[in-house]
Design a protein around this motif. Sequence first.
Motif, PDB file in Angstrom:
ATOM      1  N   ASP A  54      -5.894  -1.102  -4.877  1.00 42.53           N
ATOM      2  CA  ASP A  54      -5.324  -1.731  -3.690  1.00 42.53           C
ATOM      3  C   ASP A  54      -6.324  -2.711  -3.070  1.00 42.53           C
ATOM      4  OD1 ASP A  54      -3.741  -2.384  -1.553  1.00 42.53           O
ATOM      5  OD2 ASP A  54      -3.384  -0.315  -0.909  1.00 42.53           O
ATOM      6  N   GLN A 102      -7.470   0.974  -0.581  1.00 42.48           N
ATOM      7  CA  GLN A 102      -7.701  -0.286   0.139  1.00 42.48           C
ATOM      8  C   GLN A 102      -8.842  -0.090   1.132  1.00 42.48           C
ATOM      9  OE1 GLN A 102      -4.293  -1.916   2.214  1.00 42.48           O
ATOM     10  NE2 GLN A 102      -5.412  -3.729   2.830  1.00 42.48           N
ATOM     11  N   SER A 104       0.836  -1.212   0.000  1.00 42.67           N
ATOM     12  CA  SER A 104       0.000   0.000   0.000  1.00 42.67           C
ATOM     13  C   SER A 104       0.864   1.253   0.000  1.00 42.67           C
ATOM     14  CB  SER A 104      -0.917   0.026   1.225  1.00 42.67           C
ATOM     15  OG  SER A 104      -1.872  -1.000   1.132  1.00 42.67           O
TER      16      SER A 104
HETATM   17 MG   LIG Z   1      -2.146  -2.755   2.090  1.00 48.17          MG
END
Ligand SMILES: [Mg+2]
Lengths: 238, 305
Positions: free
Chosen positions: A161, A87, A45
Motif C-alpha cells: 500500500d 501504508q 486501502s
Molecule cells: Mg490508502
Amino acid sequence: MLELKQIGYTVKDETGKKQDILKGVNLTFGKGISVITGPNGSGKSTLIKILMGFEKPTSGSILFDGEDITGMSVTDRARKGFTIAFQQPVRFKGITVKKLLELACGTKLDTDGMCECLSAVGLCARNYIDRPVDGTLSGGELKRIELASAIAKGGEVFLLDEPEAGIDLWSFEDLVKVFRKLHDKIVIIVSHQQRILETADQIVLFENDKVITAGRKEEMFEKLSQGRPLCWRIGQEN
Amino acid sequence: MDKIDEELLETIADLHGVPEGSFNIRKNGKLLARNSDSDVEIVSKKDKDGIDIIVKPGVKGKSVHIPVLLTVGDFQDLVYNDFYIGENADVTIIAGCGIHNDTCGDAVHDGIHTFHLEKNAKVRYVERHYANGDGSGKKEFMPVTKIFLKERSSFTMESTQLGGVTYTDRKTFATVGKDAQLIVKEKILTDGDERAITDFKVNLRGKNSRADIVSRSVARGKSTQDFHSNMIGKNECFGHVECDGIVLDSARIISVPKIDAVSPEASLVHEAAVGKIAGEQLLKLMSLGLTEQEAEDAIIKGFLH
Ligand SMILES: [Mg+2]
Ligand SMILES: Nc1ncnc2c1ncn2[C@@H]1O[C@H](COP(=O)(O)OP(=O)(O)O)[C@@H](O)[C@H]1O
C-alpha cells in the motif's frame, strides 16, 4: 489467481447512517504486477485490508486459486502466502529491526541475511539492526523497513500500500527493482506514481463514485490520457 | 552450590558458576562465596548483616557481582549493602536476587542498598529480581536503594523484575549533585495475583543535574502495579519521567508521577501511557504469520527487552 466477486464494504457513520466504501467490486489478479490508483478516500486501502483479512467484507467473496478464503483469519492467510506492507507502518516499543525481520522470515538471521533484506530497500544493515522500530526512525526509514519485512516474509500474494510514500525519488529505481523481482507472484501495489504505474501489467483505477475500471497497462494509459477527469494524477510527481 | 542455585544465578546474573572479578554470593542469609581484591574490596559489616563494597579511586572497567539466593521458606533476609565508589572510578555492579520457594512459609528479601559516588565516578547498576517455586508461601522483595551523586558522577540503574514475585515494594531515593546524572530503566512483569509497587524520589539539587527515569511494565492476569515518582528540581536542572504500561486480562496499572520545579530554572517533564496492546501491532505481526497469542508474546518480549 485471486478473484474478488461482488465485494461490498459498508460502514455506519456516527449518526448510524450507512455508507458504502466499496460496492460490487469484481476484480481478478493474476501473476504479475497490478497497480491500483485513484484519489484519496476512494477505498484502495480498504480493499487491501479486506484482502489481508484485517476487515471482513460485508458482502461478496474472495477466491484464491479457487478456494473461498473470505472468512479466513489473518494468520492463516499469512501462512498461505499473503504478505502486506502497510501504508502507515506500525511502530513498536522495543522490537528491533532485526527482531521484526526474524519474525517475518520465521528464523534467526545472520548478518548476511539481514543485509540481503535491508539492502534491497536501500538501507545498510549495520546501522539499523539494533534500532527499535519506533518513532526514532524517520517516516522514510519506517517505510523501507516495512517493505523489507514483506520481502523477508516472502509469499505468493504481495499487497503493497503506497510503498513509495516518503521514499525519495532517487531510490525509485531500487524500488522498481524490488517489484520486478516479484514478477512471478501476484503483486498488488497501491500507488500514484507514474514510474510505478509504468511497471504494471494491469492497472486498476478507483474513482470516488465507486466506479472501478481495470485493464492492461497500455489500454489504461490510453484511457487516462484522453483527458477525462480520471487522469487526475498521471504525469504528476508528488 | 546445587542445581537450583545455578539456575537462579544464571537467571538473575547471567552467571554460570562462580564469576570472575570481585563477587559476593549470599545464600539464605549466609555467605556462600566471596572474592575481594585491592581494587574492589568487599568486607562484612560488624554491626549488622551486610557488606561494604569499596571501589578505589580510578578503578575502571571492573565488574562486581553480588547475587543473593533465597531457597527456603519462612525466612526474612534483611541485608544492608553500602557502596563507596571512589573518584573517577567506572564499574558495573550486578546485584540480582532469586527466590525459590517450594514451601508454604513466606520468603522475603529486604535489600537496603546505599551508593555513594565521589566526583566523576560512574556506575552501571544492574538488578534483577526473579522468583519461582510451587509452594503457597509468598515470594517478596522489599528493596530500598539510596543514591548520592557528587559532582559529575553518573549512575545508571537497570532494574528488572522478571516474574514470579508475589509482592514487591521498591523504594528508590536519589540526590543528584552538580553536573551529575541519574538514569533509571525499570522493567516489571506481573501476573496472577501479584502486586508491585515502585516509588522514586529524586532530588535534583546541583546545577545542571539530570535525571531520566523510564519505567516499562506489563501487567497480566489479575495483577496490579503502582508507579509513583516524585521529582524535585531545586536548581537549574533537567528531569524526565516516563511510565509506559501494557495491561492485559483484568490487570491494572496505576501511575502517579509528580514533578515539582522548586527552582524556576528547573525543567521537568513527565509522560505516562497505560493501555492494552495496540490492535495494529497485533495485526502487523499476525500478517507475518504469527497467531494472536504469539504476536502478543513477541510484543511484550520486545517491550521488556
Ligand atoms: Mg490508502
Ligand atoms: N471502518 C471505517 N469506518 C468509517 N469509515 C471508514 C472505515 N474504513 C474506511 N473508511 C472510509 O472509507 C474511505 C476510504 O478509505 P481508504 O480505503 O483508506 O481510502 P484510500 O486508501 O483510497 O485513500 C475513507 O473516506 C475512509 O474514511
